[in-house]
Enzyme design. Structure first.
Site, PDB file in Angstrom:
ATOM      1  N   GLY A   1       4.603   5.749   2.504  1.00 14.45           N
ATOM      2  CA  GLY A   1       3.553   6.639   3.001  1.00 14.45           C
ATOM      3  C   GLY A   1       4.195   7.802   3.729  1.00 14.45           C
ATOM      4  O   GLY A   1       4.565   7.696   4.897  1.00 14.45           O
TER       5      GLY A   1
ATOM      6  N   GLY B   1       1.557  11.596   1.445  1.00 12.51           N
ATOM      7  CA  GLY B   1       2.448  12.573   2.068  1.00 12.51           C
ATOM      8  C   GLY B   1       2.543  12.379   3.576  1.00 12.51           C
ATOM      9  O   GLY B   1       1.962  11.435   4.132  1.00 12.51           O
TER      10      GLY B   1
ATOM     11  N   GLY C   1       7.113   8.534  -2.782  1.00 12.20           N
ATOM     12  CA  GLY C   1       6.163   8.995  -3.788  1.00 12.20           C
ATOM     13  C   GLY C   1       6.044  10.503  -3.810  1.00 12.20           C
ATOM     14  O   GLY C   1       6.805  11.200  -4.472  1.00 12.20           O
TER      15      GLY C   1
ATOM     16  N   ASN D   1      -0.778   1.894   0.239  1.00 15.36           N
ATOM     17  CA  ASN D   1      -1.289   2.835  -0.748  1.00 15.36           C
ATOM     18  C   ASN D   1      -1.921   4.040  -0.013  1.00 15.36           C
ATOM     19  O   ASN D   1      -1.827   4.135   1.206  1.00 15.36           O
ATOM     20  CB  ASN D   1      -2.329   2.125  -1.634  1.00 15.36           C
ATOM     21  CG  ASN D   1      -2.345   2.661  -3.060  1.00 15.36           C
ATOM     22  OD1 ASN D   1      -2.181   3.850  -3.270  1.00 15.36           O
ATOM     23  ND2 ASN D   1      -2.554   1.787  -4.023  1.00 15.36           N
ATOM     24  N   THR D   2      -2.574   4.910  -0.732  1.00 16.30           N
ATOM     25  CA  THR D   2      -3.114   6.134  -0.120  1.00 16.30           C
ATOM     26  C   THR D   2      -4.303   5.859   0.813  1.00 16.30           C
ATOM     27  O   THR D   2      -4.984   4.836   0.701  1.00 16.30           O
ATOM     28  CB  THR D   2      -3.584   7.105  -1.222  1.00 16.30           C
ATOM     29  OG1 THR D   2      -4.463   6.397  -2.095  1.00 16.30           O
ATOM     30  CG2 THR D   2      -2.413   7.642  -2.016  1.00 16.30           C
TER      31      THR D   2
ATOM     32  N   CYS E   1      -8.436  -1.277  -6.304  1.00 10.48           N
ATOM     33  CA  CYS E   1      -9.393  -0.968  -7.366  1.00 10.48           C
ATOM     34  C   CYS E   1     -10.707  -1.667  -7.059  1.00 10.48           C
ATOM     35  O   CYS E   1     -10.723  -2.732  -6.438  1.00 10.48           O
ATOM     36  CB  CYS E   1      -8.887  -1.486  -8.712  1.00 10.48           C
ATOM     37  SG  CYS E   1      -7.338  -0.775  -9.226  1.00 10.48           S
TER      38      CYS E   1
ATOM     39  N   ASN F   1      -5.244  12.913  -4.114  1.00  9.96           N
ATOM     40  CA  ASN F   1      -5.286  12.744  -5.563  1.00  9.96           C
ATOM     41  C   ASN F   1      -6.409  11.808  -5.952  1.00  9.96           C
ATOM     42  O   ASN F   1      -6.759  10.877  -5.214  1.00  9.96           O
ATOM     43  CB  ASN F   1      -3.931  12.268  -6.114  1.00  9.96           C
ATOM     44  CG  ASN F   1      -3.826  10.770  -6.238  1.00  9.96           C
ATOM     45  OD1 ASN F   1      -4.346  10.176  -7.184  1.00  9.96           O
ATOM     46  ND2 ASN F   1      -3.168  10.143  -5.268  1.00  9.96           N
TER      47      ASN F   1
ATOM     48  N   LEU G   1      -6.456   6.418 -12.458  1.00 13.36           N
ATOM     49  CA  LEU G   1      -5.707   5.437 -13.263  1.00 13.36           C
ATOM     50  C   LEU G   1      -5.671   5.794 -14.745  1.00 13.36           C
ATOM     51  O   LEU G   1      -5.873   4.939 -15.606  1.00 13.36           O
ATOM     52  CB  LEU G   1      -6.281   4.018 -13.068  1.00 13.36           C
ATOM     53  CG  LEU G   1      -6.105   3.411 -11.681  1.00 13.36           C
ATOM     54  CD1 LEU G   1      -6.887   2.100 -11.567  1.00 13.36           C
ATOM     55  CD2 LEU G   1      -4.645   3.184 -11.344  1.00 13.36           C
TER      56      LEU G   1
END
Ligand SMILES: Cc1cc2nc3c(=O)[nH]c(=O)nc-3n(C[C@H](O)[C@H](O)[C@H](O)COP(=O)(O)O)c2cc1C
Length: 321
Positions: A248, A222, A270, A197-198, A135, A74, A78
């Site tokens: 995760g 995923g 998620g 996070n990803t 970020c 993705n 934001l």
């Protein structure tokens, strides 16, 4: 007749008491209302809201999502209405949720984080704050906050100074030494760490000879990232004393158990919600059954139980082969 006690699934993350050790990942569960027709929100620990920034953001050019064999990429960018609109129009709606509501703050400068964190945390509807520090910092050539120990420390200190509410700092897996970043976040005042996070990635359209995402690169989530995330939890758990929210690629109770056994005190779900919104409830049922089968009183009894001593974990020169 003897009635067997249900295992206790409640956990405490900083000052935040959760009836269940399951949070819904930021950006993957809306505000919770979207899922209310399908699930009992009283049977999840809490919802982490989509990250909000100081100014409104339209997000990245489309396409923003690409399916991958075991997950998705993705690059939403934001997208959000900015903190002023958010406070005026959205936050009041979160008051009646039967679970905990955790605000998520993102930013592009240290000051951004402090300003948004202070305003969001001041609201009673918000029970805790998660800092999404994946970020770019505009003041240092776009360097990602979560990839630099010094920047992590600065941003956490600034946010910490604005609120006494539970502060969860969300770490990125896109680093060489996640334990070093975790230690900085803890020293700067984090109450808990969200790990992870990803993972950065990209996909290419071989007919168009072009990246598939409008933003070129994106974040992979995923099942594909689960082993990366489990290792990150394992390493962070041995580096800090504060609780960890592991995440995760969690889709099943077995996946969830891996994270608890690696050292997570709670988990976050998620991407799995996109394919089956009942996954969080199925996992809660599965955790209860697992603990009951082993005659364990509490989910807290298994946290870190597979986290071996360093000598065991690193007895080989390398991991591959
Ligand atoms: C579509 C999408 C949007 C996301 N948006 C955010 C976000 O706004 N803030 C954030 O901290 N994480 C965001 N994430 C990351 C997730 O909260 C989660 O940490 C990550 O996807 C790993 O967990 P999972 O594999 O269970 O999805 C997003 C993930 C996806 C798939």
């Amino acid at each position: 007749m003897v009635t067997r006690m249900q295992p206790d699934l409640s956990v405490r993350i900083g000052k935040l008491d959760l009836a269940y050790p399951t949070l819904m990942g930021s950006g993957c569960y809306g505000s919770g209302a979207e899922f209310e027709p399908f699930v009992d929100l009283a049977r999840i620990g809490g919802v982490v809201l989509k990250s909000v920034t100081r100014a409104p953001r339209l997000g990245n050019p489309t396409p923003r999502l690409v399916h991958t064999p075991a997950g998705m990429l993705n690059a939403i960018g934001l997208q959000n209405p900015g903190i002023a609109w958010y406070l005026a129009h959205d936050v009041a709606k979160f008051a009646s949720r039967p679970c905990k509501v955790i605000g998520s703050v993102a930013g592009f400068s240290v000051d951004d984080y402090a300003v948004v964190c202070e305003q969001l945390a001041a609201r009673d509807e918000i029970h805790a704050i998660e800092l999404n520090i994946s970020c770019p910092n505009v003041a240092s050539e776009g360097e990602t906050f979560a990839c630099d120990p010094r920047l992590t420390a600065r941003v956490v200190r600034a946010a910490r100074a604005t609120t006494g509410k539970t502060l969860i700092v969300k770490l990125s897996p896109n680093v060489t030494d996640i334990a070093a970043i975790a230690r900085e976040a803890e020293a700067a005042g984090a109450d808990a760490l969200a790990v992870v996070n990803t993972v950065r990635g990209m996909a290419i359209d071989v007919d168009a000879w072009h990246p598939r995402l409008g933003n070129v690169t994106g974040g992979l989530s995923g099942p594909a990232i689960r082993p990366i995330a489990v290792l990150a939890v394992y390493e962070v758990a041995r580096a800090v004393k504060i609780p960890i929210v592991g995440q995760g690629g969690i889709e099943t109770v077995t996946d969830a158990l891996e994270f608890f056994l690696a050292g997570a005190s709670a988990i976050s779900i998620g991407t799995a919600n996109f394919t089956d919104p009942r996954v969080p409830e199925t996992i809660v049922d599965g955790l209860s059954e697992y603990l009951a089968r082993r005659k364990l009183a509490s989910i807290r009894d298994i946290v870190g139980r597979a986290n071996l001593g360093f000598a065991n974990a690193y007895q080989f020169e390398g991991d591959e082969g």
